[in-house]
Design a protein around this motif. Structure first.
Motif, PDB file in Angstrom:
ATOM      1  N   LYS A   1     -48.475  37.731 -35.384  1.00  0.00           N
ATOM      2  CA  LYS A   1     -47.675  36.890 -34.497  1.00  0.00           C
ATOM      3  C   LYS A   1     -47.431  35.518 -35.107  1.00  0.00           C
ATOM      4  N   VAL A   2     -48.464  34.940 -35.695  1.00  0.00           N
ATOM      5  CA  VAL A   2     -48.310  33.632 -36.351  1.00  0.00           C
ATOM      6  C   VAL A   2     -47.324  33.740 -37.506  1.00  0.00           C
ATOM      7  N   TRP A   3     -47.452  34.788 -38.312  1.00  0.00           N
ATOM      8  CA  TRP A   3     -46.570  34.986 -39.470  1.00  0.00           C
ATOM      9  C   TRP A   3     -45.118  35.174 -39.027  1.00  0.00           C
ATOM     10  N   GLN A   4     -44.885  35.994 -38.013  1.00  0.00           N
ATOM     11  CA  GLN A   4     -43.519  36.256 -37.564  1.00  0.00           C
ATOM     12  C   GLN A   4     -42.873  35.013 -36.964  1.00  0.00           C
ATOM     13  N   LYS A   5     -43.627  34.215 -36.220  1.00  0.00           N
ATOM     14  CA  LYS A   5     -43.076  32.961 -35.693  1.00  0.00           C
ATOM     15  C   LYS A   5     -42.712  32.014 -36.828  1.00  0.00           C
ATOM     16  N   ARG A   6     -43.581  31.945 -37.822  1.00  0.00           N
ATOM     17  CA  ARG A   6     -43.316  31.068 -38.961  1.00  0.00           C
ATOM     18  C   ARG A   6     -42.077  31.520 -39.720  1.00  0.00           C
ATOM     19  N   MET A   7     -41.940  32.821 -39.936  1.00  0.00           N
ATOM     20  CA  MET A   7     -40.779  33.335 -40.661  1.00  0.00           C
ATOM     21  C   MET A   7     -39.490  33.158 -39.859  1.00  0.00           C
ATOM     22  N   GLN A   8     -39.571  33.276 -38.544  1.00  0.00           N
ATOM     23  CA  GLN A   8     -38.385  33.065 -37.724  1.00  0.00           C
ATOM     24  C   GLN A   8     -37.936  31.611 -37.820  1.00  0.00           C
ATOM     25  N   ARG A   9     -38.886  30.665 -37.756  1.00  0.00           N
ATOM     26  CA  ARG A   9     -38.528  29.249 -37.898  1.00  0.00           C
ATOM     27  C   ARG A   9     -37.926  28.973 -39.271  1.00  0.00           C
ATOM     28  N   ARG A  10     -38.505  29.571 -40.312  1.00  0.00           N
ATOM     29  CA  ARG A  10     -37.980  29.359 -41.665  1.00  0.00           C
ATOM     30  C   ARG A  10     -36.598  29.971 -41.826  1.00  0.00           C
ATOM     31  N   ALA A  11     -36.340  31.121 -41.194  1.00  0.00           N
ATOM     32  CA  ALA A  11     -35.025  31.751 -41.291  1.00  0.00           C
ATOM     33  C   ALA A  11     -33.966  30.878 -40.627  1.00  0.00           C
ATOM     34  N   VAL A  12     -34.284  30.318 -39.462  1.00  0.00           N
ATOM     35  CA  VAL A  12     -33.337  29.438 -38.785  1.00  0.00           C
ATOM     36  C   VAL A  12     -33.113  28.184 -39.617  1.00  0.00           C
ATOM     37  N   LYS A  13     -34.180  27.633 -40.175  1.00  0.00           N
ATOM     38  CA  LYS A  13     -34.064  26.439 -41.009  1.00  0.00           C
ATOM     39  C   LYS A  13     -33.200  26.722 -42.244  1.00  0.00           C
ATOM     40  N   PHE A  14     -33.395  27.878 -42.867  1.00  0.00           N
ATOM     41  CA  PHE A  14     -32.600  28.254 -44.034  1.00  0.00           C
ATOM     42  C   PHE A  14     -31.144  28.449 -43.649  1.00  0.00           C
ATOM     43  N   ALA A  15     -30.902  29.115 -42.523  1.00  0.00           N
ATOM     44  CA  ALA A  15     -29.526  29.327 -42.078  1.00  0.00           C
ATOM     45  C   ALA A  15     -28.852  28.005 -41.754  1.00  0.00           C
ATOM     46  N   ASN A  16     -29.581  27.078 -41.150  1.00  0.00           N
ATOM     47  CA  ASN A  16     -29.017  25.760 -40.860  1.00  0.00           C
ATOM     48  C   ASN A  16     -28.646  25.032 -42.138  1.00  0.00           C
ATOM     49  N   ARG A  17     -29.469  25.148 -43.155  1.00  0.00           N
ATOM     50  CA  ARG A  17     -29.214  24.458 -44.416  1.00  0.00           C
ATOM     51  C   ARG A  17     -28.020  25.087 -45.138  1.00  0.00           C
ATOM     52  N   SER A  18     -27.888  26.398 -45.072  1.00  0.00           N
ATOM     53  CA  SER A  18     -26.850  27.094 -45.822  1.00  0.00           C
ATOM     54  C   SER A  18     -25.511  27.143 -45.101  1.00  0.00           C
ATOM     55  N   HIS A  19     -25.525  27.291 -43.788  1.00  0.00           N
ATOM     56  CA  HIS A  19     -24.287  27.568 -43.059  1.00  0.00           C
ATOM     57  C   HIS A  19     -24.028  26.605 -41.919  1.00  0.00           C
ATOM     58  N   GLY A  20     -24.659  25.473 -41.884  1.00  0.00           N
ATOM     59  CA  GLY A  20     -24.474  24.556 -40.770  1.00  0.00           C
ATOM     60  C   GLY A  20     -25.439  24.905 -39.653  1.00  0.00           C
ATOM     61  N   PRO A  21     -25.375  24.179 -38.527  1.00  0.00           N
ATOM     62  CA  PRO A  21     -26.302  24.434 -37.423  1.00  0.00           C
ATOM     63  C   PRO A  21     -26.190  25.864 -36.893  1.00  0.00           C
ATOM     64  N   VAL A  22     -27.300  26.563 -36.833  1.00  0.00           N
ATOM     65  CA  VAL A  22     -27.353  27.949 -36.369  1.00  0.00           C
ATOM     66  C   VAL A  22     -28.549  28.082 -35.447  1.00  0.00           C
ATOM     67  N   MET A  23     -28.369  28.874 -34.395  1.00  0.00           N
ATOM     68  CA  MET A  23     -29.479  29.134 -33.489  1.00  0.00           C
ATOM     69  C   MET A  23     -29.545  30.631 -33.236  1.00  0.00           C
ATOM     70  N   VAL A  24     -30.724  31.233 -33.385  1.00  0.00           N
ATOM     71  CA  VAL A  24     -30.899  32.661 -33.123  1.00  0.00           C
ATOM     72  C   VAL A  24     -31.144  32.825 -31.633  1.00  0.00           C
ATOM     73  N   VAL A  25     -30.308  33.666 -30.984  1.00  0.00           N
ATOM     74  CA  VAL A  25     -30.436  33.860 -29.549  1.00  0.00           C
ATOM     75  C   VAL A  25     -30.729  35.315 -29.209  1.00  0.00           C
ATOM     76  N   ASP A  26     -29.823  36.239 -29.553  1.00  0.00           N
ATOM     77  CA  ASP A  26     -29.988  37.646 -29.176  1.00  0.00           C
ATOM     78  C   ASP A  26     -29.544  38.546 -30.313  1.00  0.00           C
ATOM     79  N   SER A  27     -28.614  39.464 -30.028  1.00  0.00           N
ATOM     80  CA  SER A  27     -28.199  40.418 -31.052  1.00  0.00           C
ATOM     81  C   SER A  27     -26.691  40.394 -31.278  1.00  0.00           C
ATOM     82  N   GLU A  28     -26.016  39.269 -31.006  1.00  0.00           N
ATOM     83  CA  GLU A  28     -24.589  39.127 -31.237  1.00  0.00           C
ATOM     84  C   GLU A  28     -24.344  37.878 -32.070  1.00  0.00           C
ATOM     85  N   VAL A  29     -23.156  37.839 -32.697  1.00  0.00           N
ATOM     86  CA  VAL A  29     -22.757  36.647 -33.436  1.00  0.00           C
ATOM     87  C   VAL A  29     -21.772  35.885 -32.582  1.00  0.00           C
ATOM     88  N   VAL A  30     -22.069  34.635 -32.250  1.00  0.00           N
ATOM     89  CA  VAL A  30     -21.209  33.798 -31.428  1.00  0.00           C
ATOM     90  C   VAL A  30     -20.946  32.517 -32.205  1.00  0.00           C
TER      91      VAL A  30
END
Length: 160
Positions: A108-137
């Protein structure tokens, strides 16, 4: 990182020294070998279970379960590596990664950390991004979004 490694080495030396003082040199060596043997057996057994569970999840097409089982396999592998290192501290930490109750906490600790890092990486690469569900908006107008489609990351993405 260097300080953490130095503290780990000092803790290992102190643990080996304390055990050696209590049971002697031959007892300490026997305990180190027994720990490596039992730990590697346990890692192999739990690793086989994790692999079978991953294969079953993948066969049934359940990505959430497959992600959990894949993370379990990674933690078991890391725990097995720690057990094979000589020392009592690494054996205890390795066992914590291998045993199912403590492994679920580490997962659980590892998955939370990886989710935060994925959002941080996406924000750095593609502008502000937020993971919500299973669609692209996106907030871009349809004409503009047809020209510039963001890469699809698993999960619902909100850009803007």
């Amino acid at each position: 990182m260097a300080v953490a490694f130095l503290l780990y080495v000092v803790a290992e030396i102190a643990a080996v020294w304390a055990v050696g003082s209590a049971v002697g040199v031959l007892g300490t060596i026997a305990l180190l070998f027994a720990g490596a043997f039992i730990g590697s057996w346990l890692a192999r057994r739990e690793g086989g279970r994790a692999f079978r569970a991953f294969a079953e999840s993948a066969r049934l097409g359940r990505p959430a379960d497959a992600e959990r089982e894949l993370t379990d396999g990674m933690l078991i592998g890391f725990g097995g590596l720690l057990i094979l290192l000589p020392g009592f501290v690494s054996d205890v930490i390795g066992l914590l990664f291998i045993l199912p109750p403590t492994r679920s906490v580490a997962r659980k600790v590892w998955q939370k950390r990886m989710q935060r890092r994925a959002v941080k990486f996406a924000n750095r690469s593609h502008g502000p991004v937020m993971v919500v569900d299973s669609e692209v908006v996106t907030d871009t107008p349809p004409a503009e979004s047809a020209k510039k489609q963001p890469p699809v990351i698993e999960g619902r993405i909100v850009e803007g």
